[in-house]
Every structure is written in structure tokens, then in C-alpha cells.
Design a protein around this motif. Structure first.
Motif, short mmCIF file in Angstrom:
data_model
loop_
_atom_site.label_atom_id
_atom_site.label_comp_id
_atom_site.label_asym_id
_atom_site.label_seq_id
_atom_site.Cartn_x
_atom_site.Cartn_y
_atom_site.Cartn_z
N GLY A 163 0.79 -1.23 0.00
CA GLY A 163 0.00 0.00 0.00
C GLY A 163 0.82 1.27 0.00
O GLY A 163 0.27 2.37 0.00
N ARG A 164 2.14 1.15 -0.04
CA ARG A 164 3.01 2.31 -0.09
C ARG A 164 3.87 2.20 -1.35
O ARG A 164 4.77 1.37 -1.42
CB ARG A 164 3.92 2.39 1.13
N TYR A 193 -0.23 5.46 -0.10
CA TYR A 193 -0.94 5.91 1.09
C TYR A 193 -0.99 7.43 1.22
O TYR A 193 -1.44 7.95 2.23
CB TYR A 193 -0.25 5.30 2.33
N HIS A 252 -1.91 10.98 1.82
CA HIS A 252 -3.19 11.40 2.40
C HIS A 252 -3.17 12.83 2.92
O HIS A 252 -4.07 13.23 3.66
CB HIS A 252 -3.59 10.43 3.53
N LYS A 294 -5.65 5.05 0.87
CA LYS A 294 -6.04 3.88 1.65
C LYS A 294 -4.97 2.79 1.69
O LYS A 294 -5.02 1.89 2.54
CB LYS A 294 -7.34 3.27 1.09
N GLY A 295 -4.03 2.82 0.75
CA GLY A 295 -3.06 1.74 0.71
C GLY A 295 -3.76 0.41 0.47
O GLY A 295 -4.58 0.28 -0.42
#
Length: 495
Positions: free
Chosen positions: A336-337, A352, A354, A462-463
């Protein structure tokens, strides 16, 4: 284990926190701040903004033998009274578990963006340098050598943190790398905790709101606290407020600077950056020795070179071989990154990002790496966040994306459409086509299906999380990677 309250009172007195002791010794077998988990023989800590006296009564029924609080409560249990119960809880937790972090090298990482990625980078380097498994506390998971647990809290509460450190000590882990949020210092989860290395990545005008930090000064002070409680402070040279951060680091035993060549001289300086199919190769010059080594990082986004430099600095400071460190960074994938997926003629980045500065950093890097590609972004902002975060995310997406879908991202008590409308307003002066679609599943599906062939799609915020926080509870969400895989498979069949 059995502990005596007189010893705890001595710890609290030495720190200036003790107001009133019990007057006699009480043996305690455990420590808890949740009346639902109290066991016979526990010390019960009365803390929390929503604390109610009935919690103490329930704790007593469950077998608590004394309590710790900021004021005397209606109870016949013996009481330890303190000036600040959160600070006292942190010290009590360290004391009860016999200061477990003294048994290993503790690395703390803070920053407005990049904390989680850098935490995984550093843990990967530590595994390679020590030749064995090391520990991890991140905003995604806790891995101390046993069962991996998943979390929504960047830095655990002090009781849980010390319990986790005790597990690391028991499993003889040589290093633990921990993601440290500014709010961990604001609410004293890490009060009195010392770190071998404290890494400061960056800071930007995020998290300033009634629900988070009241001012930028408070935010900066809380982030700098990590450096002030570290043996070695490691600072990214390009951070905003650099002089202020560097001054705070004077309280550390020593300071190491890392950065790109264009940002000025550092102890570890990166230059000669070359784009690879995935990630980058770059040369690192070490100021102390003059040696130069080529490193590789397998994650896109030029900012990840600075993140990697901090992990390199720790690894080299611990005597790690550059080739071993490079291999650890080259093959690392952080779920997710900066995750990359390809299919159906699309390059999909799951990131991710945000807040405004992370969005700008990611999208600027993609525009530089893929200058002629159409870029679609799917993103939202969580509920109860600062107006500055909404403005920053909206402006960055409007400026650097070609098309943006504003959607839900943990809206919690707010209406996601209201958040998306504010994001769209912030993006209005940019060049991007703006679409509001509060249903995130639909937004991700549309973004992928409507993206031009050969283009880039960024699924932001949200990753790989598979929940959404709605009205105070976490509800299941398919997750961006799962939706992307499903839609890509469908598109490839159709084509």
C-alpha cells in the motif's frame, strides 16, 4: 511478576509527578487501564477523556488492588495520585515491564509523510545488517517475532507499547523500529521513552485542527521531541523548519544529516540518480570517510531516496555493508506504499498519500518519471481532519493530475460527499478534470475503466486497508488493490 507500589512511587516522585502516595506498600501483579481486562492483583490506571467513575468500580470488582489517578475518587481502594496521569502511565508501564527497550536498539521514525515506508525500509535494513529478524511497530502492523497484529493506531498506547517491547526482549530481537506520531508525544504515549536513533523526515502544515494539534508550533514541538529523546538524531536536510529542527536535535548525543546533493552538504549525500524500471539507483557519499557507494531502492517516487537515506544512515552507523543494505532496499515492497501493479495497458500506483505535501511529492515524482502519461487519481480525506489537509490534497491533485475522482476515505462522522465537494473546490484552479464519486468502489472501478490506454492511475490514501471508518465503526471495504486486480482482469478479458 510481582511489583511493589512504593517502588513505583519512587519513580513518579523522581519525575515530579507524584502528588500523594498510598502510605504503605501494596503488591501488584499487573497493570491495566481498561476495566474490562483487569485481573486480580492489578493496578488500575484511571485515564482518558471519557473516563467514568464506574470504570473504577468495575475494576475493583474484577480484582484491582489499587488505582492511579489525577484526583481522589469515590473508592475504598488505595490510591496513587499524580499531576498528569498520561505521563505517569507511560513511566509506570516502563517500570512495570523493567524498561524492556534497554535490551535492544530502538529506532524511532517521525514525519508528516513517509513514516510507514521508512519504518519498513529501516526494518528491512536492520534484518539484513544483523542477519536475523528484527521488530516492527508501524501504523499498519506490529511484528515482534510472534503473531503479527494489525492496527489503526500509528503509535500504540504506552501500556501496549511496553508490553510489545517486553515481547521483543523475550524473543531476543536485536533491533525494534517504531513509527512515532506527533500525537504520541502530544498525549504522552512515549513520555520518558529513550531511543538509540531518532529519525526526522519532514514536517508540513498538516494535522492542525481542533481534533489534532492546535497550532503549527505544537505540532513541530511534538515531532522534535523524538530527537530530544534520542542518542543519535538523523534529519532529512530538505525538511521545512530545518534550522528549528536542527536546534532541537542538539539535545541528542549527536546529529547526522542526510539529503540530496542539491540540498547542501550532509553526512550521507545522494547524487547521480538514475531511474530504473522500478525505483532508482543513486550514489551515496559519506562525509566522514569520503567513500562512495551505489545503492538501489525498488520503489518509485524520488522522495523515497531521502527515505532510504535515513535507513542507510542507521545501517552504516551500525557497521552494515553497503551491498547488503542496498539489496535490502532494492527488493523491499511496502504493502500500500508505492505499490505498483501493471495490466490492461495501465500502470497502477497504490499509495498511502493522504495530505497535501505527500500528494504533491508523489504526483510531481510521477510527472517527472512519466512525463507524457495521462494521470488519473482516486483519493479522499478522512473525516474530522483539518481544513488545511483538504485544501492541500485538493490543490495538489488539481495541479498535477489530469483527472481526479474525489471519494470516501474513512469519512467517519462526516458525509463523504461534503468532504469531496470541499476537495473539488480546492482543486478548481488546477487543470484536472474533477469527478465526485463518494462510493469508493465505484470511483476505483471508473478510474481504471475510463483511464486512457498506456496511462497512470494512482489509488491514493487507503493503501491496502480493507476497512472504512464510518460513523465511529470500521466496516469492510474490498480494498484498492483487490478492486484493481479484479477490474484489470475484467479489462484484459474484454480486450
Amino acid at each position: 511478576m510481582m511489583k511493589q507500589t512504593t517502588a513505583l512511587e519512587s519513580v513518579l516522585r523522581a519525575d515530579g509527578l507524584l502528588l500523594q502516595g498510598i502510605g504503605r506498600n501494596v503488591d501488584i501483579l499487573g497493570i491495566s487501564n481498561d476495566s474490562r481486562t483487569v485481573k486480580p492483583g492489578d493496578l488500575f490506571i484511571c485515564k482518558g477523556y471519557g473516563f467514568k467513575p464506574e470504570y473504577l468500580a468495575k475494576a475493583q470488582e474484577a480484582g484491582a488492588v489499587c488505582y492511579l489517578a489525577q484526583e481522589k475518587l469515590e473508592s475504598d481502594l488505595p490510591a496513587i495520585l499524580v499531576r498528569d496521569v498520561r505521563k505517569a502511565q507511560s513511566l509506570a508501564a516502563q517500570w512495570f515491564y523493567d524498561y524492556p527497550s534497554r535490551a535492544f536498539t530502538l529506532v524511532g521514525i517521525t514525519g508528516t509523510k513517509g513514516k510507514t515506508t521508512t519504518t519498513y525500509m529501516t526494518r528491512s535494513v536492520m534484518d539484513a545488517v544483523t542477519g536475523t529478524k528484527t521488530g516492527l511497530l508501524s501504523g499498519m502492523e506490529h511484528d515482534l517475532g510472534g503473531e503479527v497484529t494489525y492496527t489503526h493506531l500509528t503509535t500504540p498506547e504506552s501500556l501496549e507499547m511496553q508490553q510489545l517491547f517486553a515481547e521483543a526482549r523475550e524473543r531476543k530481537l536485536p533491533v525494534v523500529t517504531a513509527e512515532i506520531s506527533s500525537q504520541a508525544y502530544q498525549v504522552h504515549r512515549t513520555y520518558g521513552q529513550h531511543f538509540r536513533y531518532g529519525i526526522f523526515l519532514d514536517i508540513g502544515p498538516d494535522h492542525i485542527s481542533a481534533h489534532e494539534h492546535p497550532t503549527m508550533e505544537d505540532y513541530l514541538k511534538c515531532k522534535e521531541a523524538l530527537l530530544e529523546n534520542s542518542d543519535t538524531a538523523i534529519i532529512v536536510r530538505s525538511t521545512d523548519y530545518f534550522d528549528h529542527v536542527l536546534a532541537a536535535a542538539q539535545k541528542a548525543g549527536r546529529t547526522l544529516l542526510v539529503g540530496m546533493a542539491e540540498d547542501g552538504e550532509s553526512d550521507y549525500t545522494a547524487s547521480d540518480v538514475q531511474k530504473l524500471p522500478r525505483g532508482y539507483a543513486f550514489t551515496v557519499t559519506e562525509k566522514a570517510t569520503g567513500r562512495q557507494d551505489i545503492y538501489k531502492v525498488g520503489m518509485d517516487g524520488l522522495f523515497n531516496i531521502e527515505n532510504a537515506l535515513t535507513a542507510i544512515a542507521v545501517g552504516r552507523d551500525m557497521g552494515g555493508d553497503p551491498a547488503v543494505i542496498s539489496a535490502a532496499l532494492e527488493h523491499l515492497v511496502v504493502p500500500g506504499r508505492a505499490d505498483v501493479m501493471e495490466g490492461a495497458g495501465l500502470k497502477i500506483f497504490i499509495n498511502y498519500m493522504h495530505n497535501g505535501i505527500s500528494c504533491q511529492a508523489v504526483l510531481k515524482a510521477l510527472k517527472k518519471d512519466y512525463p507524457d502519461k495521462f494521470v488519473t487519481v482516486v483519493i479522499g480525506v478522512a473525516g474530522q481532519r483539518s481544513p488545511a489537509r483538504i485544501q492541500g490534497v485538493g490543490e495538489a491533485c488539481g495541479r498535477y493530475a489530469d483527472r481526479v475522482f474525489f471519494t470516501a476515505d474513512d469519512p467517519d462522522l462526516e458525509d463523504p460527499r461534503d468532504i469531496d465537494t470541499r476537495l473539488a473546490h480546492a482543486a478548481a484552479d488546477g487543470k484536472a478534470e474533477v469527478i465526485i464519486e463518494p462510493d469508493r468502489v465505484i470511483a476505483v472501478e471508473r478510474a481504471l475503466r475510463e483511464a486512457p490506454a498506456g496511462s497512470v492511475v494512482v489509488l491514493g490514501g487507503k493503501g491496502d486497508e480493507d476497512t472504512q471508518r464510518v460513523n465511529g465503526v470500521y466496516v469492510h471495504y474490498e480494498s484498492d488493490p483487490v478492486i484493481a486486480k479484479r477490474v484489470v482482469a475484467e479489462l484484459e478479458k474484454e480486450r
